[in-house]
Design an enzyme around this catalytic site. Structure first.
Site, PDB file in Angstrom:
ATOM      1  N   ASP A  12       0.867  -1.180   0.000  1.00 50.90           N
ATOM      2  CA  ASP A  12       0.000   0.000   0.000  1.00 50.90           C
ATOM      3  C   ASP A  12       0.901   1.226   0.000  1.00 50.90           C
ATOM      4  OD1 ASP A  12      -2.355   1.617   0.346  1.00 50.90           O
ATOM      5  OD2 ASP A  12      -1.855   1.808   2.459  1.00 50.90           O
ATOM      6  N   GLY A  45      -2.861   8.800  -3.663  1.00 48.15           N
ATOM      7  CA  GLY A  45      -4.119   9.314  -4.212  1.00 48.15           C
ATOM      8  C   GLY A  45      -3.970  10.583  -5.024  1.00 48.15           C
ATOM      9  N   CYS A  75      -3.698  -1.171  -2.098  1.00 46.71           N
ATOM     10  CA  CYS A  75      -4.028   0.242  -2.293  1.00 46.71           C
ATOM     11  C   CYS A  75      -4.942   0.390  -3.512  1.00 46.71           C
ATOM     12  CB  CYS A  75      -2.721   0.995  -2.518  1.00 46.71           C
ATOM     13  SG  CYS A  75      -2.915   2.738  -2.845  1.00 46.71           S
ATOM     14  N   GLU A 156      -7.007   9.348   9.415  1.00 49.47           N
ATOM     15  CA  GLU A 156      -5.672   9.221  10.032  1.00 49.47           C
ATOM     16  C   GLU A 156      -5.539  10.060  11.295  1.00 49.47           C
ATOM     17  OE1 GLU A 156      -2.650   9.775   7.051  1.00 49.47           O
ATOM     18  OE2 GLU A 156      -3.098   7.831   6.152  1.00 49.47           O
TER      19      GLU A 156
HETATM   20  N1  DGL Z   1      -4.091   3.763   0.052  1.00 45.80           N
HETATM   21  C1  DGL Z   1      -4.748   4.798  -0.724  1.00 45.80           C
HETATM   22  C2  DGL Z   1      -5.913   4.191  -1.507  1.00 45.80           C
HETATM   23  O1  DGL Z   1      -6.462   3.166  -1.144  1.00 45.80           O
HETATM   24  C3  DGL Z   1      -5.216   5.930   0.156  1.00 45.80           C
HETATM   25  C4  DGL Z   1      -4.095   6.756   0.733  1.00 45.80           C
HETATM   26  C5  DGL Z   1      -3.259   7.452  -0.309  1.00 45.80           C
HETATM   27  O2  DGL Z   1      -3.772   8.302  -1.066  1.00 45.80           O
HETATM   28  O3  DGL Z   1      -2.105   7.097  -0.409  1.00 45.80           O
HETATM   29  O4  DGL Z   1      -6.287   4.729  -2.505  1.00 45.80           O
END
Ligand code: DGL
Length: 269
Positions: A12, A45, A75, A156
């Protein structure tokens, strides 16, 4: 030669993917897991597709060096941006899973001639991957998606229960673009933690789909079918991050249900 005792690699952008690792641990307690959180490059993201692809390939190399039988892209942003490339790169060396395909399969089996909603990061929504897959199922489905970037930092920071978080969630969900839907896909690692609050908004009238349990179930089915299920009682768990801070380590409690030790691993020399 792949063996049942080989580990599962899960990655992730950061710590949020531990929601997926937790679901895998619960359903597959005999499996050993190597988790990699690319904390040096989060959030994915807001990153470009090319950047996410480059990070993903680097992380896959770590898993391949450690003989992972499966690489699971936990992710959503990386699943949207890098799955095809990762599959091509990994080839037959490991089986690649992401968090999108099991959800699409579930939608295919469950919904017909209706509207489906999606919330996720800008990368996930902007990629159009869910649209292409769901509208291409031939079930007369229409996907309506909304980027909800405020939800990751909110979660978070521990804003889960209470009026502030419920108000932010409601503000997003009342946007007309995701009205009149039968189901809402939680298209982000962090959102399982606010499933209840999202459910409160819809009052049971819309199914809220959390991909982590679906992903774990499809992984289990694959391992069983291919005689690669590990039933051992000495599974091991390793958690690596590309940048270490104490607050990342504290966050593991929120996403994994218990605080775990994070080992720093430099992705680039
Ligand atoms: N892990 C990301 C997702 O599932 C969320 C956090 C990020 O933007 O890094 O899209």
């Amino acid at each position: 030669m792949t063996k049942a005792s080989d580990p599962i690699g899960i990655f992730d952008s950061g710590i949020g993917g531990l929601t997926v690792a937790k679901a895998v641990k619960q359903l597959l307690p005999g499996e050993s897991i190597i988790y990699f959180g690319d904390t040096a490059h989060l959030p994915y993201g807001d990153k470009s597709t090319a950047a996410i692809q480059a990070y993903s390939i680097k992380i896959c190399d770590i898993f391949l060096q450690r003989n992972c039988k499966v690489i699971l892209i936990a992710c959503n942003s990386a699943s949207a941006a890098a799955t095809e490339l990762v599959k091509e790169y990994v080839g037959k060396r490991a089986k690649v899973f992401n968090v999108i395909e099991p959800v699409v399969n579930y939608i295919r089996e469950t919904y017909h001639k209706t509207n489906i909603g999606l919330i996720g990061t800008k990368q996930t929504v902007g990629s159009g991957v869910y649209e292409t897959k769901i509208e291409g199922l031939g079930n007369e489905l229409k996907l309506h998606s909304l980027a909800t970037p405020l939800l990751v930092p909110m979660i978070e920071e521990g804003f889960l229960q209470g009026t502030i978080s419920q108000d932010i969630i409601n503000e997003y969900l009342k946007k007309p673009v995701i009205h009149k839907i039968s189901a809402l896909i939680l298209g982000c690692t962090h959102y399982p933690l606010i499933k209840e609050q999202v459910g409160n908004y819809y009052n049971g009238k819309v199914e809220v789909i959390d991909s982590s349990a679906l992903v774990a179930a499809s992984l289990r089915a694959y391992l069983e079918y291919n005689l690669l299920l590990n039933n051992s009682n000495n599974s091991s768990y390793n958690f690596m991050v590309s940048d270490f801070t104490e607050s990342f380590e504290e966050l593991t409690k929120l996403f994994f249900g218990e605080q775990v030790h994070l080992e720093k691993y430099k992705l680039w020399e």
